[in-house]
Scaffold this motif. Sequence first.
Motif, PDB file in Angstrom:
ATOM      1  N   ILE A  48       1.248  -1.371  -0.124  1.00 45.21           N
ATOM      2  CA  ILE A  48       0.117   0.152   0.123  1.00 45.21           C
ATOM      3  C   ILE A  48       0.637   1.425   0.340  1.00 45.21           C
ATOM      4  N   ASN A  49       1.958   1.363   0.574  1.00 40.70           N
ATOM      5  CA  ASN A  49       2.643   2.066  -0.334  1.00 40.70           C
ATOM      6  C   ASN A  49       3.668   2.211  -1.128  1.00 40.70           C
ATOM      7  N   HIS A  50       4.058   1.428  -1.225  1.00 36.55           N
ATOM      8  CA  HIS A  50       4.387   1.555  -2.705  1.00 36.55           C
ATOM      9  C   HIS A  50       3.673   2.573  -3.837  1.00 36.55           C
ATOM     10  N   GLU A  51       1.964   2.232  -3.514  1.00 33.95           N
ATOM     11  CA  GLU A  51       0.676   2.819  -4.290  1.00 33.95           C
ATOM     12  C   GLU A  51       0.915   4.333  -4.308  1.00 33.95           C
ATOM     13  N   GLN A  52       0.636   4.051  -3.033  1.00 33.73           N
ATOM     14  CA  GLN A  52       0.549   6.015  -2.084  1.00 33.73           C
ATOM     15  C   GLN A  52       1.766   6.759  -2.592  1.00 33.73           C
ATOM     16  N   ARG A  53       3.165   6.451  -3.133  1.00 33.15           N
ATOM     17  CA  ARG A  53       4.161   6.466  -3.644  1.00 33.15           C
ATOM     18  C   ARG A  53       3.848   7.391  -5.149  1.00 33.15           C
ATOM     19  N   LYS A  54       3.304   5.721  -5.630  1.00 33.36           N
ATOM     20  CA  LYS A  54       2.978   5.921  -6.897  1.00 33.36           C
ATOM     21  C   LYS A  54       2.250   7.108  -7.304  1.00 33.36           C
ATOM     22  N   GLU A  55       1.255   7.638  -6.658  1.00 31.30           N
ATOM     23  CA  GLU A  55      -0.003   8.356  -6.082  1.00 31.30           C
ATOM     24  C   GLU A  55       0.445  10.169  -6.492  1.00 31.30           C
ATOM     25  N   ARG A  56       1.197  10.178  -5.064  1.00 31.76           N
ATOM     26  CA  ARG A  56       2.145  11.219  -4.940  1.00 31.76           C
ATOM     27  C   ARG A  56       2.205  12.208  -6.240  1.00 31.76           C
ATOM     28  N   THR A  57       3.231  10.819  -6.811  1.00 37.01           N
ATOM     29  CA  THR A  57       4.563  10.990  -7.707  1.00 37.01           C
ATOM     30  C   THR A  57       3.211  11.674  -9.180  1.00 37.01           C
ATOM     31  N   LEU A  58       2.786  11.067  -8.989  1.00 35.91           N
ATOM     32  CA  LEU A  58       1.605  11.445 -10.709  1.00 35.91           C
ATOM     33  C   LEU A  58       0.385  12.787 -10.228  1.00 35.91           C
ATOM     34  N   HIS A  59       0.510  13.304  -9.017  1.00 37.32           N
ATOM     35  CA  HIS A  59      -0.721  14.221  -8.526  1.00 37.32           C
ATOM     36  C   HIS A  59       0.046  15.101  -8.265  1.00 37.32           C
ATOM     37  N   GLN A  60       1.531  15.348  -7.735  1.00 38.42           N
ATOM     38  CA  GLN A  60       1.935  16.092  -7.315  1.00 38.42           C
ATOM     39  C   GLN A  60       1.947  17.551  -8.699  1.00 38.42           C
ATOM     40  N   GLN A  61       1.827  18.442  -7.693  1.00 37.58           N
ATOM     41  CA  GLN A  61       1.537  19.919  -8.661  1.00 37.58           C
ATOM     42  C   GLN A  61       2.957  20.174  -9.321  1.00 37.58           C
ATOM     43  N   VAL A  62       2.693  20.960 -10.759  1.00 36.66           N
ATOM     44  CA  VAL A  62       3.686  21.248 -11.070  1.00 36.66           C
ATOM     45  C   VAL A  62       3.415  22.758 -11.316  1.00 36.66           C
ATOM     46  N   PRO A  63       4.492  23.005 -12.387  1.00 37.27           N
ATOM     47  CA  PRO A  63       3.375  25.001 -13.150  1.00 37.27           C
ATOM     48  C   PRO A  63       3.097  25.118 -14.067  1.00 37.27           C
ATOM     49  N   HIS A  64       2.938  25.670 -14.421  1.00 35.87           N
ATOM     50  CA  HIS A  64       2.943  25.491 -15.982  1.00 35.87           C
ATOM     51  C   HIS A  64       3.659  26.919 -16.739  1.00 35.87           C
ATOM     52  N   SER A  65       4.090  27.149 -17.924  1.00 35.41           N
ATOM     53  CA  SER A  65       4.781  28.319 -18.693  1.00 35.41           C
ATOM     54  C   SER A  65       3.544  28.868 -19.272  1.00 35.41           C
ATOM     55  N   PHE A  66       3.877  30.423 -18.987  1.00 34.47           N
ATOM     56  CA  PHE A  66       2.972  31.778 -19.942  1.00 34.47           C
ATOM     57  C   PHE A  66       4.238  31.966 -21.203  1.00 34.47           C
ATOM     58  N   GLY A  67       3.499  32.493 -22.142  1.00 34.82           N
ATOM     59  CA  GLY A  67       3.984  33.305 -22.730  1.00 34.82           C
ATOM     60  C   GLY A  67       2.996  33.365 -24.018  1.00 34.82           C
ATOM     61  N   ASP A  68       3.130  34.246 -25.481  1.00 36.82           N
ATOM     62  CA  ASP A  68       2.248  33.956 -26.183  1.00 36.82           C
ATOM     63  C   ASP A  68       3.262  33.777 -27.258  1.00 36.82           C
TER      64      ASP A  68
END
Length: 133
Positions: A48-68
């Motif tokens: 279950i810890n392995h599954e939780q680590r996978k979920e945390r990795t996949l759903h961690q927030q990442v920044p968008h890039s902005f520009g024209d």
Amino acid sequence: MLYTPQQLSGGAGYSRGVRIGNWQEDSNVQAEALAKFARNKAAGNLAINHEQRKERTLHQQVPHSFGDVLESGFSVQIQSVATNKLITGDVFQLLEFGSTDSAVFAAGGGGGAKRASACNTLVIEKANGKKGP
């Protein structure tokens, strides 16, 4: 584990009326199994810890890039106008055994920086793999 003929035949475990049996060994086996579980839990080795680590990795927030103008190195989300679904990937879900290809699918949701996560954000790269303009 079952050791004695009494245990193998489905007889009662240790109680006041039982004189024969490996009740002490059974107790030790149970205590050792519980201790092993506690060690594995503390070390983070449970499934279950392995599954939780996978979920945390996949759903961690990442920044968008902005520009024209889209440039190499930008982080973007790709969304279908017709279905309002995002292109999403799961690096832990391989298409076949031994393959390095991962599953890609369309997931409901919507866009926006608050929903950008590692599984639905793509990084634009040049064909030769180098980042930059």
